[in-house]
Design a protein around this motif. Sequence first.
Motif, PDB file in Angstrom:
ATOM      1  N   TYR A 110       0.766  -1.439   0.107  1.00 56.45           N
ATOM      2  CA  TYR A 110       0.103   0.059   0.099  1.00 56.45           C
ATOM      3  C   TYR A 110       0.973   1.245   0.219  1.00 56.45           C
ATOM      4  CZ  TYR A 110      -2.933   3.840   1.904  1.00 56.45           C
ATOM      5  OH  TYR A 110      -3.804   4.701   2.315  1.00 56.45           O
ATOM      6  N   LEU A 111       1.825   1.240   0.913  1.00 59.74           N
ATOM      7  CA  LEU A 111       2.748   2.582   1.053  1.00 59.74           C
ATOM      8  C   LEU A 111       3.693   2.668  -0.255  1.00 59.74           C
ATOM      9  CD1 LEU A 111       3.821   2.523   4.884  1.00 59.74           C
ATOM     10  CD2 LEU A 111       2.460   3.977   3.611  1.00 59.74           C
ATOM     11  N   LEU A 112       4.191   1.757  -0.610  1.00 59.66           N
ATOM     12  CA  LEU A 112       5.215   1.708  -1.703  1.00 59.66           C
ATOM     13  C   LEU A 112       4.558   1.711  -3.228  1.00 59.66           C
ATOM     14  CD1 LEU A 112       8.140  -0.482  -0.740  1.00 59.66           C
ATOM     15  CD2 LEU A 112       7.739   1.848  -0.236  1.00 59.66           C
ATOM     16  N   GLY A 113       2.898   1.603  -3.099  1.00 62.32           N
ATOM     17  CA  GLY A 113       2.161   1.698  -4.355  1.00 62.32           C
ATOM     18  C   GLY A 113       2.544   0.627  -5.454  1.00 62.32           C
ATOM     19  N   ILE A 114       2.696  -0.519  -4.798  1.00 64.28           N
ATOM     20  CA  ILE A 114       3.230  -1.665  -5.755  1.00 64.28           C
ATOM     21  C   ILE A 114       2.084  -2.292  -6.435  1.00 64.28           C
ATOM     22  CG2 ILE A 114       4.143  -4.014  -5.550  1.00 64.28           C
ATOM     23  CD1 ILE A 114       6.026  -3.147  -3.043  1.00 64.28           C
ATOM     24  N   ASP A 141      -5.664  -4.940  13.646  1.00 60.54           N
ATOM     25  CA  ASP A 141      -4.591  -3.992  14.678  1.00 60.54           C
ATOM     26  C   ASP A 141      -3.266  -4.213  14.233  1.00 60.54           C
ATOM     27  OD1 ASP A 141      -7.078  -3.451  16.006  1.00 60.54           O
ATOM     28  OD2 ASP A 141      -6.529  -5.249  17.684  1.00 60.54           O
ATOM     29  N   LEU A 142      -2.959  -5.339  13.644  1.00 57.62           N
ATOM     30  CA  LEU A 142      -1.490  -5.496  13.264  1.00 57.62           C
ATOM     31  C   LEU A 142      -1.238  -4.476  12.233  1.00 57.62           C
ATOM     32  CD1 LEU A 142      -0.777  -9.282  13.160  1.00 57.62           C
ATOM     33  CD2 LEU A 142       0.431  -7.613  14.774  1.00 57.62           C
ATOM     34  N   CYS A 143      -2.103  -4.414  11.111  1.00 57.13           N
ATOM     35  CA  CYS A 143      -1.877  -3.208  10.031  1.00 57.13           C
ATOM     36  C   CYS A 143      -1.928  -1.916  10.499  1.00 57.13           C
ATOM     37  CB  CYS A 143      -3.085  -3.469   9.157  1.00 57.13           C
ATOM     38  SG  CYS A 143      -3.199  -5.297   8.283  1.00 57.13           S
ATOM     39  N   CYS A 144      -3.023  -1.676  11.621  1.00 56.78           N
ATOM     40  CA  CYS A 144      -2.851  -0.288  11.836  1.00 56.78           C
ATOM     41  C   CYS A 144      -1.430   0.010  12.593  1.00 56.78           C
ATOM     42  CB  CYS A 144      -4.077  -0.187  12.974  1.00 56.78           C
ATOM     43  SG  CYS A 144      -5.659  -0.285  11.912  1.00 56.78           S
ATOM     44  N   ASN A 145      -1.119  -0.700  13.362  1.00 58.38           N
ATOM     45  CA  ASN A 145       0.094  -0.592  14.363  1.00 58.38           C
ATOM     46  C   ASN A 145       1.363  -0.445  13.153  1.00 58.38           C
ATOM     47  OD1 ASN A 145      -1.306  -0.913  16.920  1.00 58.38           O
ATOM     48  ND2 ASN A 145      -0.724  -2.980  17.062  1.00 58.38           N
ATOM     49  N   ALA A 146       1.407  -1.488  12.224  1.00 53.05           N
ATOM     50  CA  ALA A 146       2.486  -1.251  11.475  1.00 53.05           C
ATOM     51  C   ALA A 146       2.591   0.053  10.619  1.00 53.05           C
ATOM     52  CB  ALA A 146       2.431  -2.411  10.386  1.00 53.05           C
ATOM     53  N   PHE A 147       1.173   0.359  10.190  1.00 52.73           N
ATOM     54  CA  PHE A 147       1.038   1.514   9.328  1.00 52.73           C
ATOM     55  C   PHE A 147       1.692   2.821  10.405  1.00 52.73           C
ATOM     56  CE2 PHE A 147      -1.158   5.577   8.238  1.00 52.73           C
ATOM     57  CZ  PHE A 147      -0.843   5.632   6.880  1.00 52.73           C
ATOM     58  N   ASN A 148       0.898   2.885  11.429  1.00 52.99           N
ATOM     59  CA  ASN A 148       1.584   4.164  12.298  1.00 52.99           C
ATOM     60  C   ASN A 148       2.737   4.187  12.772  1.00 52.99           C
ATOM     61  OD1 ASN A 148      -1.388   5.223  12.718  1.00 52.99           O
ATOM     62  ND2 ASN A 148      -1.713   3.762  14.368  1.00 52.99           N
ATOM     63  N   ILE A 149       3.634   3.038  12.907  1.00 57.33           N
ATOM     64  CA  ILE A 149       4.925   2.949  13.250  1.00 57.33           C
ATOM     65  C   ILE A 149       5.655   3.524  11.928  1.00 57.33           C
ATOM     66  CG2 ILE A 149       7.053   1.469  13.321  1.00 57.33           C
ATOM     67  CD1 ILE A 149       5.167  -0.369  15.122  1.00 57.33           C
ATOM     68  N   VAL A 150       5.482   3.227  10.725  1.00 58.56           N
ATOM     69  CA  VAL A 150       6.119   3.832   9.517  1.00 58.56           C
ATOM     70  C   VAL A 150       5.551   5.124   9.283  1.00 58.56           C
ATOM     71  CG1 VAL A 150       6.326   3.351   6.981  1.00 58.56           C
ATOM     72  CG2 VAL A 150       5.969   1.420   8.372  1.00 58.56           C
ATOM     73  N   ARG A 151       4.292   5.618   9.712  1.00 59.71           N
ATOM     74  CA  ARG A 151       3.962   6.824   9.600  1.00 59.71           C
ATOM     75  C   ARG A 151       5.089   7.663  10.480  1.00 59.71           C
ATOM     76  NH1 ARG A 151      -2.038   8.680  10.656  1.00 59.71           N
ATOM     77  NH2 ARG A 151      -2.290  10.982   9.378  1.00 59.71           N
ATOM     78  N   LYS A 152       5.353   7.062  11.715  1.00 57.67           N
ATOM     79  CA  LYS A 152       6.218   8.049  12.522  1.00 57.67           C
ATOM     80  C   LYS A 152       7.476   8.242  11.914  1.00 57.67           C
ATOM     81  CE  LYS A 152       7.345   5.849  16.370  1.00 57.67           C
ATOM     82  NZ  LYS A 152       7.216   5.100  17.764  1.00 57.67           N
ATOM     83  N   HIS A 153       7.897   7.312  11.249  1.00 59.50           N
ATOM     84  CA  HIS A 153       9.373   7.624  10.660  1.00 59.50           C
ATOM     85  C   HIS A 153       9.185   7.816   9.076  1.00 59.50           C
ATOM     86  CE1 HIS A 153      11.232   5.683  14.196  1.00 59.50           C
ATOM     87  NE2 HIS A 153      10.193   4.716  14.129  1.00 59.50           N
ATOM     88  N   GLY A 154       7.938   8.656   8.710  1.00 56.03           N
ATOM     89  CA  GLY A 154       7.730   8.871   7.310  1.00 56.03           C
ATOM     90  C   GLY A 154       8.800  10.009   6.765  1.00 56.03           C
TER      91      GLY A 154
END
Length: 339
Positions: free
Chosen positions: A226-230, A296-309
């Motif tokens: 999702y994030l890398l638009g693959i 919940d795993l997906c949300c936590n994973a997204f928020n961690i990457v978002r913090k280091h965006g």
Amino acid sequence: VLLQARFHRRNQLMLRALLAICGEKLSSRFLSQNLLCKALDDVAKSVKVAKESLKLSILRQNIENVHQILSENPTSLPLSPGIEVKGIQSKTCSYFNSNTLPLKINFMGPDRLIIPAIFKCGDDLQQDMLTIQIVRIIDKMWMKEGLNLKIVTYACIPTGSKKGMIEMITNAETLRKIQVEWGLTGSFKDKPIAEWLAKQNPNQLEYQRAVENFTASCAGYSIITYLLGICDRHNDNIMLKTSGHLFHIDFGKFLGDAQMFGNFKRDRVPFVLTSDMAYVINGGDKPSSKFHNFVDLCCNAFNIVRKHGDLLLHMFALMASSGKKSSVFSKIVFFKFSL
């Protein structure tokens, strides 16, 4: 074009400087690696132009010549310079039925070790290597925060323009191969993945562990794609290990560069999550709390990457001079992080 020419000249100077100081032994090793890659490139091209009925025989015949080169002059495998290869098992080599006809090659290493690898000619593997590097960085972000999403990656080394070598993950199959075991309509059924995992893990404890691995890795790769638009995601470039680890391959389309059918994008969803994947996660065809845990795993994973965006944005900003896609990525990620 002028910028690419400038970097080409700089790389040529660096290569000459390296060859001037590395010594005769290392210089000879570089030359033998280069000869190996050129020979494999010639084999790949001969397979592409051959008739369908002759492709396999031509492949094995030409690979035998490469085996003779290696047996006389062993060299380091480009994928792993610490491993010396002494030949190729030509009778077990084959090719994959895709657009670029990648070669499956079984190298012979020390102590009769067989090292399977893929040689691909016709795709820009620099893009694949970049994507895998970003996936590893994202995985390190998660691990640092105590979130282990069981991410599997593989080595990918470009050896020239639109050619290179790819590590072959063992004990893994594509989702297409798993689904066709259920017949032509296997892709539309819910049970193929669960049944395949159960077959590979007959013990109940092993199966539960495989389901946990599947759930975690599916969440991780959902966020990554999702994030890398693959794009160009289908059951031939999503793979599953017998241990339950799901992972993606072939990153020829990324940063939102989707295949088009006229004015319509082939990829119409943000990431791939099919009914047979949900069946494994839920433990059946009915929604359960396990799926909420997956969310919940997906949300936590997204928020961690978002913090280091900012780290990801800066990394791709450094690549702005190499092409337009990095600026496209910045727009994609900035939009997604602002949601």
